[in-house]
Scaffold this active site. Structure first.
Site, PDB file in Angstrom:
ATOM      1  N   GLU A 103       9.194  -3.674  10.934  1.00  0.00           N
ATOM      2  CA  GLU A 103       9.563  -2.377  10.358  1.00  0.00           C
ATOM      3  C   GLU A 103       9.970  -1.376  11.432  1.00  0.00           C
ATOM      4  O   GLU A 103       9.258  -1.171  12.419  1.00  0.00           O
ATOM      5  CB  GLU A 103       8.396  -1.805   9.543  1.00  0.00           C
ATOM      6  CG  GLU A 103       8.722  -0.462   8.902  1.00  0.00           C
ATOM      7  CD  GLU A 103       7.696   0.004   7.882  1.00  0.00           C
ATOM      8  OE1 GLU A 103       7.863   1.125   7.364  1.00  0.00           O
ATOM      9  OE2 GLU A 103       6.740  -0.747   7.595  1.00  0.00           O
TER      10      GLU A 103
ATOM     11  N   ASP B 186       0.833  -1.205   0.000  1.00  0.00           N
ATOM     12  CA  ASP B 186       0.000   0.000   0.000  1.00  0.00           C
ATOM     13  C   ASP B 186       0.868   1.256   0.000  1.00  0.00           C
ATOM     14  O   ASP B 186       0.358   2.374  -0.089  1.00  0.00           O
ATOM     15  CB  ASP B 186      -1.010   0.005   1.144  1.00  0.00           C
ATOM     16  CG  ASP B 186      -0.393  -0.075   2.525  1.00  0.00           C
ATOM     17  OD1 ASP B 186       0.845  -0.073   2.627  1.00  0.00           O
ATOM     18  OD2 ASP B 186      -1.156  -0.156   3.516  1.00  0.00           O
ATOM     19  N   SER B 187       2.185   1.057   0.030  1.00  0.00           N
ATOM     20  CA  SER B 187       3.127   2.157  -0.207  1.00  0.00           C
ATOM     21  C   SER B 187       2.872   2.828  -1.547  1.00  0.00           C
ATOM     22  O   SER B 187       3.295   3.966  -1.773  1.00  0.00           O
ATOM     23  CB  SER B 187       4.567   1.640  -0.152  1.00  0.00           C
ATOM     24  OG  SER B 187       4.736   0.498  -0.978  1.00  0.00           O
TER      25      SER B 187
ATOM     26  N   ASP C 160      -0.648  -6.415   0.087  1.00  0.00           N
ATOM     27  CA  ASP C 160      -1.065  -5.682   1.282  1.00  0.00           C
ATOM     28  C   ASP C 160      -2.586  -5.583   1.354  1.00  0.00           C
ATOM     29  O   ASP C 160      -3.249  -5.330   0.337  1.00  0.00           O
ATOM     30  CB  ASP C 160      -0.503  -4.251   1.245  1.00  0.00           C
ATOM     31  CG  ASP C 160       0.683  -4.058   2.163  1.00  0.00           C
ATOM     32  OD1 ASP C 160       0.876  -4.879   3.079  1.00  0.00           O
ATOM     33  OD2 ASP C 160       1.416  -3.075   1.962  1.00  0.00           O
TER      34      ASP C 160
ATOM     35  N   GLU D 156      -1.471  -5.441   8.983  1.00  0.00           N
ATOM     36  CA  GLU D 156      -0.728  -4.709  10.005  1.00  0.00           C
ATOM     37  C   GLU D 156      -1.448  -4.797  11.345  1.00  0.00           C
ATOM     38  O   GLU D 156      -2.639  -4.497  11.431  1.00  0.00           O
ATOM     39  CB  GLU D 156      -0.597  -3.228   9.627  1.00  0.00           C
ATOM     40  CG  GLU D 156       0.188  -2.974   8.363  1.00  0.00           C
ATOM     41  CD  GLU D 156       0.311  -1.491   8.036  1.00  0.00           C
ATOM     42  OE1 GLU D 156       0.798  -1.182   6.948  1.00  0.00           O
ATOM     43  OE2 GLU D 156      -0.085  -0.644   8.871  1.00  0.00           O
TER      44      GLU D 156
ATOM     45  N   LYS E  38      -0.991  -9.530   3.499  1.00  0.00           N
ATOM     46  CA  LYS E  38      -0.308  -8.957   4.666  1.00  0.00           C
ATOM     47  C   LYS E  38      -1.237  -8.008   5.422  1.00  0.00           C
ATOM     48  O   LYS E  38      -1.884  -7.155   4.813  1.00  0.00           O
ATOM     49  CB  LYS E  38       0.959  -8.211   4.247  1.00  0.00           C
ATOM     50  CG  LYS E  38       1.727  -7.617   5.448  1.00  0.00           C
ATOM     51  CD  LYS E  38       3.117  -7.138   5.051  1.00  0.00           C
ATOM     52  CE  LYS E  38       3.110  -5.822   4.303  1.00  0.00           C
ATOM     53  NZ  LYS E  38       2.603  -4.696   5.143  1.00  0.00           N
TER      54      LYS E  38
END
EC number: 2.1.2.11
Length: 264
Positions: free
Chosen positions: A181, A45-46, A84, A114, A112
């Site tokens: 991270e 999602d960067s 993501d 978070e 993925k």
């Protein structure tokens, strides 16, 4: 390159063979990375920041990730592709499974998420449905407003113990990979040693089982802030294929990240 699977990544951890990962968002870069030694691609999602020009990742949709996952999969059938799950697409087990299924249909090998222990039921549900899961702890960019910015996490021992406990909970729920991270390198080692699943670091020192960078940081075309943990491999090598090869070689040997790229 033979097809990369979860079993491949587990074997690499067992053999202390570092996993090489980069973000990618299209077929051309996926093929370039495949041809030059990368084993894992994250459709991150960067893209909300490096492609869409946002200040954070919160505006990215599941449809955005699905589109770019299809593009990446078209560039390589062998690479292991992680997609993501964007902000608020996994707020309940039902939503998580529905949105993850869209990403798997687009060509992902894994999704993925978070967050920590609160994700237990969602990860358990995904695993029961046959969807492999990668966790993400430390600096989780979707929580940027809670953290008050993009800041190193886990420096206080209380925070460190919470990250270790969350990591164990994610593994117990069924997660098969974990991204760490922007945490101190010593904490990354504690987490990696506490788990049987592989860890992939970004700004977490070189004791994790693998490394990942945002591809734009790898080639020095990031706009604005340059993270401490990044390195411009294009500046050193002069062309894209050699930059990717150098990154992979340095990750495998332990030369990258070096002390200048890690947090204490």
């Amino acid at each position: 390159m033979s097809k990369i699977t979860v079993s491949t990544l587990n074997k690499m951890k067992a053999e202390k063979n570092k996993i090489t990962a980069l973000t990618a968002y299209d077929a051309s870069f996926a093929k370039l990375f495949h041809d030059n030694g990368v084993e894992v691609i994250l459709v991150g999602d960067s893209l909300g920041m490096v492609l869409q020009g946002g200040d954070d990742t919160l505006g990215v949709t599941n449809q955005d990730i699905a589109y770019h996952t299809r593009c990446v999969r078209a560039g390589s059938r062998e690479l292991f592709v992680i997609a993501d799950m964007p902000f608020m697409t996994y707020s309940s087990p039902n939503d998580t499974c529905k949105n993850a299924a869209e990403l798997m249909r687009a060509g992902a090998n894994m999704v993925k998420l978070e967050g920590g222990e609160w994700l237990f039921e969602s990860i358990e549900a995904l695993t029961q449905q046959g969807i492999p899961v990668c966790g993400h702890l430390g600096l989780t960019p979707q929580s940027v407003h809670v953290f008050g910015g993009f800041k190193v996490q886990g420096r206080a021992e209380e925070q460190a113990l919470k990250i270790i406990a969350d990591a164990k909970a994610l593994e117990a729920a069924g997660a098969q990979l974990l991204v760490l991270e922007c945490i101190p390198s010593a904490l990354a080692k504690r987490v990696t040693d506490a788990l049987t699943i592989p860890t992939i670091g970004i700004g977490a020192g070189n004791t994790t089982d693998g490394q990942i960078l945002v591809m734009h940081d790898l080639v020095g075309i990031s706009a604005g802030f340059i993270p401490k943990f990044s390195k411009n491999f294009l500046l050193e090598t002069g062309n894209m294929p050699e930059a990717v090869k150098k990154y992979c070689t340095d990750v495998k040997s332990g030369a990258f990240p070096s002390a200048e790229h890690e947090f204490k």
